[in-house]
Design an enzyme around this catalytic site. Structure first.
Site, PDB file in Angstrom:
ATOM      1  CD  GLN A 245      -4.789  -4.110   7.635  1.00 40.37           C
ATOM      2  OE1 GLN A 245      -4.057  -3.723   8.340  1.00 40.37           O
ATOM      3  NE2 GLN A 245      -5.013  -4.171   6.348  1.00 40.37           N
TER       4      GLN A 245
ATOM      5  CG  ASP B 122      -2.445   5.492   4.579  1.00 40.65           C
ATOM      6  OD1 ASP B 122      -2.797   4.233   3.830  1.00 40.65           O
ATOM      7  OD2 ASP B 122      -1.276   5.250   5.170  1.00 40.65           O
ATOM      8  CD  GLU B 123      -3.818   2.726   8.138  1.00 39.34           C
ATOM      9  OE1 GLU B 123      -4.932   1.977   7.916  1.00 39.34           O
ATOM     10  OE2 GLU B 123      -3.015   2.345   8.611  1.00 39.34           O
TER      11      GLU B 123
ATOM     12  CE  LYS C 291      -1.293   1.250   3.883  1.00 42.66           C
ATOM     13  NZ  LYS C 291      -1.893   1.355   4.990  1.00 42.66           N
ATOM     14  CB  THR C 292       3.678   2.298   2.366  1.00 42.15           C
ATOM     15  OG1 THR C 292       2.817   2.013   3.363  1.00 42.15           O
ATOM     16  CG2 THR C 292       4.259   3.476   2.521  1.00 42.15           C
TER      17      THR C 292
ATOM     18  NE  ARG D  47      -0.664  -6.201  11.020  1.00 39.48           N
ATOM     19  CZ  ARG D  47      -0.715  -5.533   9.779  1.00 39.48           C
ATOM     20  NH1 ARG D  47       0.147  -4.515   9.491  1.00 39.48           N
ATOM     21  NH2 ARG D  47      -1.687  -5.807   8.998  1.00 39.48           N
TER      22      ARG D  47
END
Length: 724
Positions: free
Chosen positions: A250, A219-220, A34-35, A600
């Site tokens: 998430q 983002d998020e 994503k980043t 994670r």
DNA sequence: CTCGCAGGGGTTTTT
DNA sequence: CCCCTGCGAG
């Protein structure tokens, strides 16, 4: 020149990076790059000339994420001075309000109150508004915050109030806001809410800030609340160049007002939105992805999206059950120790996640016993320590003399004979003469009902503070902090305390933080230093962990990855938390939290729980989390505690575990119930902790008062139930 | 006015 | 178990 490695992008990532400006929704599964997509997209916008860096605003959730994105961007964009504005919602709003808050009658040095400060203000409001049947301060604070998250003003809240209690809280909300304004202070939620009010009511100011957001990236997005949603829409309104990135699986901040519908309904808000799904995971093994998927698929509120990976199958997910939290913790520490020895892993490759901060203690103790270096992220934050807050209270009054809450704290640290009564007089004098509380403190000698001694003490403090305030503009922040620590008597007063050294070290750390701030040479003064302190996020400290194993809550884990992940406390009532048991929506949020934690892990995932756990001083028996049952059993390897293993002696490899992976989790039954007290001919009295298997092979773990934990086959054990 | 102690109440996650 | 509050003594 663009430095994008386009060949590294998969087709979906590529499409998302190069999509034309306009509404864009990127659904990015865990570990899907994503980043990289976000930073490449920004770099491409700049490089292709579709946008100047000054036109781009990227909003992230944490300062750490923002810093990381800035760093990556500076590697992609040649001219480092032309990196776009990357910020958190809260920091961006603080900047807007520092500049334009005057329109709302705040000056640029407004204080940012943390939760404790805000609660103190609410207590004062409650005290003044004496009426029968007052709601608890904590409740009022929570409801006001909730209202702000939903962009409700006091009057709107009052209109919508159902019942007297809500109406009363709306009144208190109005009084609270009034008091904050006289204090020139805002709480966390105000940063967002006031920005929204400002931009909504002042079109010319809005237009000015829209220019910084001609390309807006969020983002998020799954964790945005109503105000953040409104702010994003408003800022993007003129161009509609809004690109949001997120993953509904998430979304874990519902309790803080996050509305998962913001992402689920993005396509309704922008029917012409281009949608991209990043479904390939580059982080985890197939086993971990499958295990996480088997949990999250039990949620109903989600988009159709399937995570997959080309990575290797990897090892099974390990599931360990300890008798108590101590045994659970010893297992975690033991595994870390073994893996460091066997696999050439280092402490920094490990992380332990838990649902509640209080769980960290047992794990810390076990790590200490094994001498494994660790670092707790979060928990009591550094800036929440008493002596640090004490020192900061002086700084806050220096920056904003209207900040009465900080002044109250300041005069009592160290105690100098100024108490509640005197503070009342100060407050009354301040409002009567329309001066700041600090100035009022200097005029106490004219007030007859304050003892002369007290007034003199107040006036001495005032004189020094005013003097320092005058010299302050030419001083580095570090010097201000140092003078306050020494002149206030705060540093000296710590000597009397049993843990004087530790507390002084904390003040030294604050000095170091001030030095670092000065060294950055951003041109900022005390106000900017205080703002940074108010808005630092726990994950921002992770770099300080340098080489150590990490411990943190599952909430803090978002956005991170580790080779080896432990999730401790997989128990009903703890995870999912009992406070979330009321509704299916809340259970789904806990499930997402579980999903976040599991994803994670890169190589190895451990899930652990206990048979009994001590909480608030009493020991309760615990049952496995429902999330464990949702994981495909073929992906799990069960491990049971080894009995009588001394913690400090690493056992031989062959003796590491009793593997009872073929046993099943059984409900109470087959003659003995979990929790029942029983008598055994040889071992004496004990408590049944767990029953496994069925029929003639049924076994029970019994914790005997004298003999300790034993695994017995019921058919042979001759257990006799006894009364307590 | 401050300090120390007893008792009661509340316990999730955090920008 | 921990934190906050209220109360009484110095």
């Amino acid at each position: 020149m663009l430095r994008l490695k386009v060949e590294d992008l998969n087709p979906e990532q590529h499409a998302a990076v190069f999509a034309e400006p306009g509404p864009v929704l990127i659904l990015a599964g865990a570990g899907s790059g994503k980043t990289r997509v976000l930073t490449y997209r920004i770099a491409h916008l700049v490089d292709s000339g579709k946008a100047a860096p000054e036109d781009i605003l990227a909003v992230t959730f944490t300062n750490k994420a923002a810093a990381e994105m800035r760093e990556r961007l500076s590697g992609l964009i040649d001219d480092h001075r032309r990196v776009p504005w990357v910020s958190t919602f809260h920091s961006a709003c603080a900047r807007i309000l520092r500049q334009d808050g005057r329109a709302l009658e705040f000056n640029r040095d407004f204080s940012i109150l943390d939760e404790a400060d805000s609660l103190a203000v609410i207590r004062q409001v409650l005290e003044d508004a004496v009426a029968p049947d007052m709601p608890a301060a904590e409740l009022v604070r929570a409801r006001i915050e909730q209202a702000k998250n939903e962009a409700l003003t006091p009057s709107v809240m009052a209109d919508r109030a159902e019942g007297d209690r809500d109406a009363r809280i709306a009144e208190l909300y109005a009084l609270y806001q009034e008091r904050l304004r006289t204090m020139n202070a805002m709480d966390f939620s105000d940063l967002l809410m006031n920005t929204w009010i400002l931009l909504d009511s002042q079109p010319e100011i809005l237009v000015r800030w829209q220019r910084y957001a001609r390309m807006l990236l969020v983002d998020e997005y799954q964790d945005t609340n109503r105000v953040q949603y409104l702010l994003a829409r408003m800022l993007a309104d003129s161009t509609r160049n809004l690109c949001v990135v997120g993953d509904e699986d998430q979304s874990i901040y519902r309790w803080r007002g996050a509305d998962i519908r913001n992402i689920l309904d993005f396509e309704r808000d922008y029917p012409d939105a281009k949608v991209f799904k990043l479904e390939q995971n580059y982080r985890s093994t197939k086993t971990i992805i499958a295990a996480a998927a088997s949990v999250i698929q039990n949620n109903t509120e989600r988009k159709d999206k399937t995570l997959w990976t080309a990575n290797e199958i990897g090892d099974p997910v390990v599931y360990f059950t300890g008798l108590t939290e101590r045994e659970e913790a010893d297992f975690v520490a033991g595994e870390i120790g073994l893996l460091i020895g066997d696999q050439a892993l280092r402490p920094r490759d490990f992380v332990v996640f838990y649902r509640t901060n209080s769980q960290s203690r047992a794990i810390e103790e076990a790590l200490v016993r094994r001498r494994i270096p660790y670092y707790v992220v979060g928990g009591t934050r550094f800036y929440d320590r008493r002596e640090v807050k004490d020192l900061l209270s002086y700084l806050r009054v220096l920056a904003n003399p209207a900040d009465f809450i900080s002044l109250e704290r300041m005069v009592g640290a160290p105690s100098r004979g100024i108490g509640g009564k005197t503070l009342e007089a100060i407050s009354a004098l301040a409002s009567k003469q329309a001066i700041t509380p600090l100035d009022a403190m200097g005029r106490l000698e004219t007030i007859s009902n304050v003892a002369l001694r007290t007034a003199k003490a107040a006036s001495a403090l005032y004189t020094w503070m005013r003097d320092l305030g005058g010299r302050m503009p030419t001083m580095p922040v570090r010097e201000i902090v140092a003078e306050v620590a020494a002149q206030s008597g705060l540093a000296a007063s710590l000597d009397a305390l049993p843990d004087a050294n530790e507390r002084k070290q904390n003040l030294d750390e604050l000095l170091a933080a001030a030095s670092a701030f000065d060294a950055e040479n951003t041109g900022g003064g005390l106000t900017e230093f205080l703002e940074r302190i108010a808005l630092v996020n726990d994950t921002d400290q992770i770099d300080e962990a340098a080489g150590r194993a990490s411990l943190m809550t599952l909430h803090t884990s978002k956005g991170l990855e580790y080779p080896i992940v432990f999730i401790a406390g997989m128990e009903e009532g703890l995870f999912p938390h009992s406070r979330s048991a009321d509704s299916e929506d809340e259970i789904e949020e806990e499930r997402r939290l579980c999903y976040v934690g599991m994803t994670r892990a890169r190589r190895l995932l451990y899930l652990t729980n206990t048979l009994s756990r001590e909480m608030f001083g009493t020991r309760n028996s615990s049952r496995p989390s429902r999330f464990l049952a949702e994981i495909d059993g073929a992906l799990l390897r069960r491990i049971a505690p080894e009995r009588n293993r001394p913690v400090l002696n690493t056992p031989a490899l062959s003796e590491r575990y009793i593997d009872y992976s073929d046993s099943q989790l059984a409900e109470d039954g087959d003659g003995v119930a979990v929790g029942a007290r029983v008598m055994h001919p040889t071992f004496g009295r004990g408590v049944v902790r767990r029953v496994e298997g069925r029929g003639s092979s049924t076994k029970a773990w019994v914790n005997f008062d004298q003999a300790g934990l034993k695994l017995l086959v019921l058919k042979f054990a001759n257990l006799v139930p006894i009364a307590e």
